[in-house]
Structures are given as C-alpha cells and as structure tokens.
Design a protein around this motif. Structure first.
Motif, PDB file in Angstrom:
ATOM      1  N   VAL A 201       0.840  -1.199   0.000  1.00 51.25           N
ATOM      2  CA  VAL A 201       0.000   0.000   0.000  1.00 51.25           C
ATOM      3  C   VAL A 201       0.877   1.252   0.000  1.00 51.25           C
ATOM      4  CG1 VAL A 201      -1.767   1.294   1.261  1.00 51.25           C
ATOM      5  CG2 VAL A 201      -1.892  -1.198   1.157  1.00 51.25           C
ATOM      6  N   GLU A 202       1.944   1.245   0.773  1.00 58.12           N
ATOM      7  CA  GLU A 202       2.853   2.398   0.801  1.00 58.12           C
ATOM      8  C   GLU A 202       3.539   2.613  -0.551  1.00 58.12           C
ATOM      9  OE1 GLU A 202       5.517   1.706   4.008  1.00 58.12           O
ATOM     10  OE2 GLU A 202       4.011   2.085   5.578  1.00 58.12           O
ATOM     11  N   VAL A 203       3.884   1.511  -1.225  1.00 65.00           N
ATOM     12  CA  VAL A 203       4.495   1.628  -2.546  1.00 65.00           C
ATOM     13  C   VAL A 203       3.510   2.216  -3.547  1.00 65.00           C
ATOM     14  CG1 VAL A 203       5.387   0.298  -4.494  1.00 65.00           C
ATOM     15  CG2 VAL A 203       6.169  -0.218  -2.178  1.00 65.00           C
ATOM     16  N   ARG A 213      -8.370   4.464  -5.834  1.00 69.50           N
ATOM     17  CA  ARG A 213      -7.880   3.305  -6.590  1.00 69.50           C
ATOM     18  C   ARG A 213      -7.134   2.340  -5.679  1.00 69.50           C
ATOM     19  NH1 ARG A 213      -7.423   2.308 -11.951  1.00 69.50           N
ATOM     20  NH2 ARG A 213      -5.785   0.861 -12.640  1.00 69.50           N
ATOM     21  N   ILE A 214      -6.399   2.869  -4.714  1.00 67.10           N
ATOM     22  CA  ILE A 214      -5.721   2.002  -3.742  1.00 67.10           C
ATOM     23  C   ILE A 214      -6.747   1.200  -2.950  1.00 67.10           C
ATOM     24  CG2 ILE A 214      -4.341   2.003  -1.632  1.00 67.10           C
ATOM     25  CD1 ILE A 214      -2.797   4.357  -2.730  1.00 67.10           C
ATOM     26  N   LEU A 216      -9.799   0.329  -3.905  1.00 64.40           N
ATOM     27  CA  LEU A 216     -10.467  -0.663  -4.749  1.00 64.40           C
ATOM     28  C   LEU A 216      -9.523  -1.787  -5.176  1.00 64.40           C
ATOM     29  CD1 LEU A 216     -12.719   1.523  -7.102  1.00 64.40           C
ATOM     30  CD2 LEU A 216     -13.392   0.232  -5.073  1.00 64.40           C
ATOM     31  N   ARG A 217      -8.259  -1.453  -5.477  1.00 60.56           N
ATOM     32  CA  ARG A 217      -7.342  -2.441  -6.066  1.00 60.56           C
ATOM     33  C   ARG A 217      -6.470  -3.155  -5.034  1.00 60.56           C
ATOM     34  NH1 ARG A 217      -6.348  -1.787 -11.521  1.00 60.56           N
ATOM     35  NH2 ARG A 217      -5.166  -3.731 -11.242  1.00 60.56           N
ATOM     36  N   HIS A 218      -6.269  -2.557  -3.869  1.00 62.92           N
ATOM     37  CA  HIS A 218      -5.339  -3.143  -2.913  1.00 62.92           C
ATOM     38  C   HIS A 218      -5.972  -3.445  -1.549  1.00 62.92           C
ATOM     39  CE1 HIS A 218      -1.994  -2.387  -5.640  1.00 62.92           C
ATOM     40  NE2 HIS A 218      -2.448  -1.153  -5.813  1.00 62.92           N
ATOM     41  N   ILE A 219      -6.824  -2.563  -1.064  1.00 63.10           N
ATOM     42  CA  ILE A 219      -7.417  -2.767   0.262  1.00 63.10           C
ATOM     43  C   ILE A 219      -8.538  -3.802   0.212  1.00 63.10           C
ATOM     44  CG2 ILE A 219      -8.598  -1.686   2.197  1.00 63.10           C
ATOM     45  CD1 ILE A 219      -5.757  -0.756   1.945  1.00 63.10           C
TER      46      ILE A 219
END
Length: 308
Positions: A201-203, A213-214, A216-219
C-alpha cells in the motif's frame, strides 16, 4: 556423501516443503474447508435446497395459486400429504398445494437473505475501507455516523419503512440490506487500519496511485476472506429477520409467500390438526439456517491465518 535412505528422506522432505510453499491462500483454505465434515455436509444441503427452490416448480403437480375448492372445510382429512393425489406436502388452509408454496417460499427467503447480504457487504465494505484508509477526522465522522445508526433499533426501522413505503419485496430487500451494513463497516474499517500500513500500500501511494484506486485495487481484495465469512453468517440472520417480519404479516404479501409467512399460517392452524402445514416449511427453514451457519463456521476456520 549421504546414505541412500537419508538422501531419499531429505529429498522427500524437500518435495513436501515445496508442495506446502506452492499452495496459495485460497487453495489452502479449500483444502482445510473440505476437511470439515460438518461444513461439507451443510454445503451439500444448501446446494440441494437451492436446487429445490429453482427446479421444484417443475416437479409440483399443481400451481401455487390454484385453489382446490373441494378441500374447503375438509382440509384436515382430505388435504393430507399424498403422492397419489400429487399434493406431496398436503394443502394449505385455502386448498392450495403446499409443495408449490414451499418451493416459492424457500426461493424468496433465500433471495431476501442473499440479496440483502450482498447489499450489506458491498456498502459496508466500501464505507469501512474508506473510513479506515483516510483515518483522522474523516474516520471519526464516518464512524460516529455508524454509531448513531446502530443505536436505532433495527427491527423498528424496518417495520416503519414497510408501513410507510408499502409492503413489497423490493422494500424488504432495500430495508434489510441498507440497515444491516453497519457491522460490516466496522469490521472492514478495523481490517483496513492494519492493511493500510503494509508495504504494497505504501508503494502504491508513493508512485502516485489515487486513494480511491488504492482502496479498490489493494485494500478491498485483501478483505475478501473476512467479507466472505461475514456474508455467509449474515445470510441466515437476514432470513430470520425476514421470517419474523412475515410472521407478523408485514413481509411478503399474497399471492407471494415466504417461509416465515408459511410458518405463521401453519402455526395458526395447528389447533385444527393440520400439523403438516407447519412442519414442512419449518423443516426447510431450520435446515437452511443451520446449513448457512455451519458453512460460515467452516469458512472462518479455513481462512483464519492463526489456525494454520
């Protein structure tokens, strides 16, 4: 040089370790789930109940709304369950085929539970993920809104919505789904507070990916395990809520029916000796509830990283 026996043993251990390391989260969870006999049996029961709700109408000899006027007043001794007459579950107090009515009631109860759980999971997961990721004042305001809504009696709001806006299946879906998302929001928010500090997430944040977008796509993809477990445990709760509302006469209205409405009608006719009107819908209700709970427990054990 190692002896042959030791060499074979070391090669076998290496292969076993490689096999374990090669399994993904979901394949490992699937293996653990199918080792749970109660969960597997419950899953089979759910599949059979779903097939009954979908295809039972093709087996029924009578339409669910067809009234047999010859049984009016003689239901207690002529409307009994019988394969010869085609009334497999008997008839109800109005002379309608109970088998066809149970097929429809099971389908509507399953639909209410699953659609309501889908709405609750979608709304609650997105809301909780947004609150947990942003944190600070945004998190405080959003979660205080959840706390205020949770202080309002759930059943009172649902009954009020049905009385004001009409007793329809759509309002039942909307009321149950939009009110039951609150617990999911708190669960998603707590998990997001942990996930948002992970390296991936930090990257993503460092290379300029937008917050939405973070989320939806990562969390949210990393919340799927807890979301699936919660959804399977939420469905039986919503079926119970719908059955209680229908038992009070505020849920599904005639000519449609649900398991709760059939149980209510059967309970009111117990004094006349027509026990099958209660037993058959109650049997499907109990089997559905317990099957969902066992499947949910099996998924929770299979996806729990602390239990591996």
């Amino acid at each position: 040089m190692l002896p042959n026996a030791a060499r074979v043993k070391s090669v076998g251990e290496a292969a076993e370790i490689a096999a374990v390391q090669g399994r993904s989260l979901w394949s490992d969870a699937r293996t653990r789930f199918f080792k749970n006999k109660a969960a597997v049996v419950s899953l089979i029961v759910l599949i059979l109940i779903g097939a009954f709700a979908l295809f039972g109408q093709f087996i029924a000899q009578y339409e669910r709304d067809t009234v047999d006027f010859t049984l009016m007043g003689a239901n207690a001794y002529q409307g009994v369950p019988s394969i010869e007459t085609g009334h497999y579950f008997g008839t109800d107090s109005s002379g309608r085929d109970l088998f066809a009515r149970v097929v429809q009631g099971t389908g509507i109860s399953l639909m209410v539970g699953m659609v309501g759980a889908f709405v609750a999971v979608m709304v609650g997961t997105l809301y909780g993920a947004i609150a947990g990721y942003h944190g600070g004042r945004v998190d405080g305001i959003m979660m205080r809104i959840v706390d205020v809504l949770m202080s309002i009696p759930f059943m009172f709001v649902l009954i009020l919505m049905l009385v004001i806006f009409g007793r329809s299946i759509f309002m039942l879906f909307l009321g149950i789904g939009l009110i039951s998302w609150l617990d999911m929001a708190r669960i998603a928010r707590g998990q997001t507070l942990t996930i948002k500090n992970k390296e991936f997430v930090e990257v993503a944040h460092a290379i300029g990916v937008s917050p939405f977008r973070i989320i939806l796509r990562h969390i949210i993809p990393n919340l799927l395990g807890i979301v699936v477990v919660y959804a399977t445990l939420l469905v039986p709760s919503l079926i119970i809520y719908e059955s209680f509302i229908s038992f009070l006469g505020l849920g599904v209205q005639e000519p449609n029916t649900s398991l709760g409405a059939l149980i209510s009608e059967g309970a009111s006719n117990m004094a006349y000796g027509v026990m099958w009107q209660l037993y058959f819908p109650l049997l499907f209700f109990v089997l559905t509830i317990f099957a969902f709970f066992f499947v949910g427990d099996g998924l929770r054990d299979a996806l729990d990283p602390k239990d591996r």
